[in-house]
Design a protein around this motif. Structure first.
Motif, PDB file in Angstrom:
ATOM      1  N   ALA A 129       7.888   0.505   9.049  1.00 49.21           N
ATOM      2  CA  ALA A 129       7.692   1.344   7.869  1.00 49.21           C
ATOM      3  C   ALA A 129       7.408   0.504   6.626  1.00 49.21           C
ATOM      4  N   ARG A 130       8.115  -0.611   6.480  1.00 44.12           N
ATOM      5  CA  ARG A 130       7.871  -1.476   5.321  1.00 44.12           C
ATOM      6  C   ARG A 130       6.481  -2.106   5.386  1.00 44.12           C
ATOM      7  N   GLU A 132       3.800  -0.890   6.871  1.00 41.86           N
ATOM      8  CA  GLU A 132       2.769   0.124   6.655  1.00 41.86           C
ATOM      9  C   GLU A 132       2.744   0.650   5.232  1.00 41.86           C
ATOM     10  N   SER A 133       3.739   0.301   4.422  1.00 42.34           N
ATOM     11  CA  SER A 133       3.694   0.654   3.001  1.00 42.34           C
ATOM     12  C   SER A 133       2.833  -0.315   2.199  1.00 42.34           C
TER      13      SER A 133
END
Length: 302
Positions: A129-130, A132-133
């Motif tokens: 998630a980090r 893809e941010s």
């Protein structure tokens, strides 16, 4: 015929050996593997216990993280990870593949761990998630193995065009996502899209221009007018006004006019193609010729 005493004695010994109850059975001598395992038993026991504990701890930590990753049981997962780390379950090699344009510092910060850190404290889901941010990264794959290795595969967005909006410039991908506003000249010649909404609608127009290479190489910028229709700004300063919703047909017609009469190479202000049945060309204003003024000599008396 009388049986030989020696023969009888031999048969009885054989029969007793098969029954397993004879006094003449010899104890089996342990082989080399058993002897080695017996000698290594004190050393192997902590390793085996650590491995079993690591597997159990890993299962507990994963279950706790799945049920409540940031809740009241987070301290328990952290404790299990720390204990497993003391048994040697730590991060080994971290391999990152697919990195081209994403700054390495951003990737390191998103991974958030390093060699020798507790492996079970590393969350592949949160790390993905980090990653893809980050603007450059479209998709990330994160894998963790109990051997300690971490594999990360990045799928980056590809630079497509430069978008000019409110006197600011940024690199965008095919779908209009801004990936960076720095080092604009580091990605080679890119199309220039101008105006609000141009970053999302410019891909289709650029595809139509690629079908007419002679037109494309003369285009300096694609200008989106009122978020409704397009103008083509040529390198020589001419504006080509395209019709709303019929850009493909107008670009093909423009290519034909270029091949037949080199229309785009003329010194023109604008080529208006908004009306399907006519073509309006506005030429550069011609400088007015100066009319020489002759001074009439007046006649006077001296």
């Amino acid at each position: 015929m009388a049986r030989s005493p020696t023969r009888v004695q031999s048969d009885e010994r054989t029969r007793l050996s098969q029954d397993g109850r004879g006094p003449h059975l010899r104890a089996q001598r342990p082989n080399a593997l058993r002897l080695w395992l017996r000698r290594q038993k004190p050393r192997l026991r902590p390793v085996l216990m650590g491995s079993v504990f690591a597997v159990l701890a890993g299962g507990c930590a994963v279950a706790i993280a799945a049920l409540e990753p940031t809740g009241r049981f987070g301290w328990l997962a952290d404790g299990i990870a720390g204990t497993a780390g003391r048994y040697g379950v730590v991060v080994g090699d971290i391999v990152v593949r697919g990195q081209q344009n994403t700054p390495r510092e951003l990737i390191r910060n998103a991974i958030g761990t390093g060699r020798g850190e507790p492996l079970l404290a590393f969350s592949p889901t949160q790390t993905r998630a980090r990653l893809e941010s980050i603007a450059w990264i479209e998709r990330a794959e994160v894998q963790r193995s109990l051997s300690g290795d971490i594999l990360i595969v990045l799928h980056e967005r590809q630079p497509f065009a430069i978008w000019q909006h409110n006197n600011e410039f940024a690199i965008i991908d095919r779908y209009g996502r801004v990936v960076t506003a720095e080092t604009l000249d580091a990605f080679g010649p890119l199309p220039l899209l101008v105006g609000e909404g141009a970053q999302k609608a410019g891909g289709a127009l650029h595809d139509a221009l690629k079908s007419e290479p002679e037109v494309l190489k003369r285009v300096q910028a694609l200008v989106y007018v009122s978020q409704r229709r397009w103008n083509l700004r040529l390198h020589n300063g001419t504006d080509v006004l395209l019709p709303d919703g019929h850009e493909d047909a107008a670009i093909r017609r423009l290519g034909e006019l270029q091949r037949s009469g080199a229309l785009m190479d003329r010194a023109l202000v604008a080529i208006d193609m908004r009306m399907p049945d006519r073509l309006v060309v506005r030429q550069q204003p011609q400088p007015e010729e100066e009319v020489p003024v002759t001074k009439r000599r007046g006649s006077g008396r001296g």
